[in-house]
Design an enzyme around this catalytic site. Sequence first.
Site, PDB file in Angstrom:
ATOM      1  N   LYS A  97      47.984  34.317  25.360  1.00  0.00           N
ATOM      2  CA  LYS A  97      47.368  35.723  25.371  1.00  0.00           C
ATOM      3  C   LYS A  97      47.794  36.715  24.427  1.00  0.00           C
ATOM      4  CE  LYS A  97      48.336  36.072  29.546  1.00  0.00           C
ATOM      5  NZ  LYS A  97      48.587  36.291  31.100  1.00  0.00           N
ATOM      6  N   GLY A 141      46.903  40.591  33.074  1.00  0.00           N
ATOM      7  CA  GLY A 141      47.173  39.343  33.040  1.00  0.00           C
ATOM      8  C   GLY A 141      46.997  38.539  34.391  1.00  0.00           C
ATOM      9  N   GLY A 145      48.236  44.807  35.095  1.00  0.00           N
ATOM     10  CA  GLY A 145      47.548  43.749  35.890  1.00  0.00           C
ATOM     11  C   GLY A 145      46.777  43.231  35.082  1.00  0.00           C
TER      12      GLY A 145
END
Length: 553
Positions: free
Chosen positions: A226, A263, A261
């Site tokens: 990511k 992820g 939050g």
Amino acid sequence: MASSSSLILQPLILPSTTPRAAFSRLVFLPRSLSPRLRAVSLSTIAMALRTKFPHVLTVAGSDSGGGAGIQADIKACGAMGVYCSSVITAVTAQNTVGVQGVHPVPEAFIEEQLNSVLSDMEVDVVKTGMLPSPGVIKVLCDSLKRFPVKALVVDPVMVSTSGDTLSSPSTLSGYRDDLFGMADIVTPNLKEASALLGGMQLQTVSDMSLAAKSIHKFGPKNVLVKGGDLSGSSDAVDVFFDGETCYELHGSRVQTRNTHGTGCTLASCIAAELSKGSPMLEAVKAAKAFVENALHYSKSIELGSGPQGPFDHLFRLKSPPYNVAPGLKFQPDDLFLYAVTDSGMNSKWGRSMTDAVEAVIKGGATIVQLREKHMETREFVETATACMEICRLHKIPLLINDRVDVALACNADGVHVGQSDMQARTVRALLGPGKIIGVSCKTIAQAEQAWMDGADYIGCGGVFPTSTKKDNTTIGLEGLKEVCLASKLPVVAIGGIGIGNANLVLGTGVKNLKGVAVVSALFDRESMEGETKKLRSVLERVLSNVSEGTVVL
Ligand SMILES: Cc1ncc(COP(=O)(O)OP(=O)(O)O)c(N)n1
Ligand SMILES: Cc1ncsc1CCOP(=O)(O)O
Ligand SMILES: [Mg+2]
């Protein structure tokens, strides 16, 4: 065959969402069956028809602030329509400022929780978050060997965004040597990917691809690195590697402090989609779209005084359905052959709007806009709704010209507005992030404004003189090129374009000029389908010449 009089109508109470669905599940059994056999048959049918509810088990830590961890996972799965059970590995004291304390749950009790859920509740997918110690990883691996599930999603949570440690460095080898080999996907962020690879520097998208490939060697079937923290990147790029191909997944970077939050949520949404049966890449794309939407809808939330606030997973409950219903996602190449309707021309040739739309789609139009300047509102909504059905069937986006109200009423894929219509920024606020917005621009300044307002594409023209739009200034090919070169947005050219001159337009070879928008050259013709086919083949020829480097004039 039993006559209808010898049948009993036996309604079963089976899971169903609508009265119509419930009706279609009524079961007929012959009256001649003994009561015992009837009971057995009914329960057998009930078992066979029982709807399996997709189920994700999250194995993660509790976040007292409610933005990440177990709390995020449960909300995300719920929002995706999936049941979520939870095994808690640690209780953390945290808020928007950071992590104030971590209280690990004893390994034996984690094992007991795993046993309870996995032995009884038909888990489809396990998703992991905070695994504080190598011992917890071992307990989890052993449980998964005893109770195999359809898929395992591993989010290797190590350090919170506030910089607090959530799992000891000794877990690195547990992840690499034991858990990754069982995982269907692992989803590290840049810091985690770097830690897993012994401190490798990750500064570019190609570094991310290398990292994804290296992490893949530890054994997971897929890797998603990511790039949310990638510095200097204007969009949110993630890299997905399935063992063969690396995909760059681009999304828009939402400007907000409410990212705590993301992820956990992304990994939970992937797990939720997998539990519903989606293929992996589709699950990843759906999860990314969910997070992007949730961030958009949560920009105004103000909770806590720290640097990172939580976002709202349940935004769909509050948003009108037209704002969140999944429409067609905008692809710049959809602008290739853009058909813009004109009711005057349709009535001149004695055809309905739906017939006209169907004909240009059959001829190869790649996007349609309903441009109706005089139709009564009720008729416009009804016609647009009928055209939407046709476009949905063919997976062709349908936009409405000027009328945001009509677009909302028929759940169109988007709206096209000009310089004297509603400002694109307001249209975006009304339509939501998922819809397509086009803006007419003749100048560089207008193109910059369209970008800032959140437009998806620019309609640029009139390129050539036209009698379809009165008193419209012609900007020529030079004006078109100037706007294209000044903007990052994809552009479609409009105004006086047809079979005879489309080559001049696409032949300019400007990279972000994606197609031509046409009214009279399609709709003021006897055979719309035939004319659309001819225009499409001209465009395809020019495109293949341009990509070979030959500009055809
Ligand atoms: C694709 C596309 N580009 C430009 C226009 C023109 O829109 P606008 O400037 O608002 O003029 P009207 O079409 O409303 O007369 C368009 N419709 N489509
Ligand atoms: C709506 C519009 N906006 C700029 S030119 C134009 C009209 C295009 O119509 P035609 O394709 O018939 O020239
Ligand atoms: Mg307009």
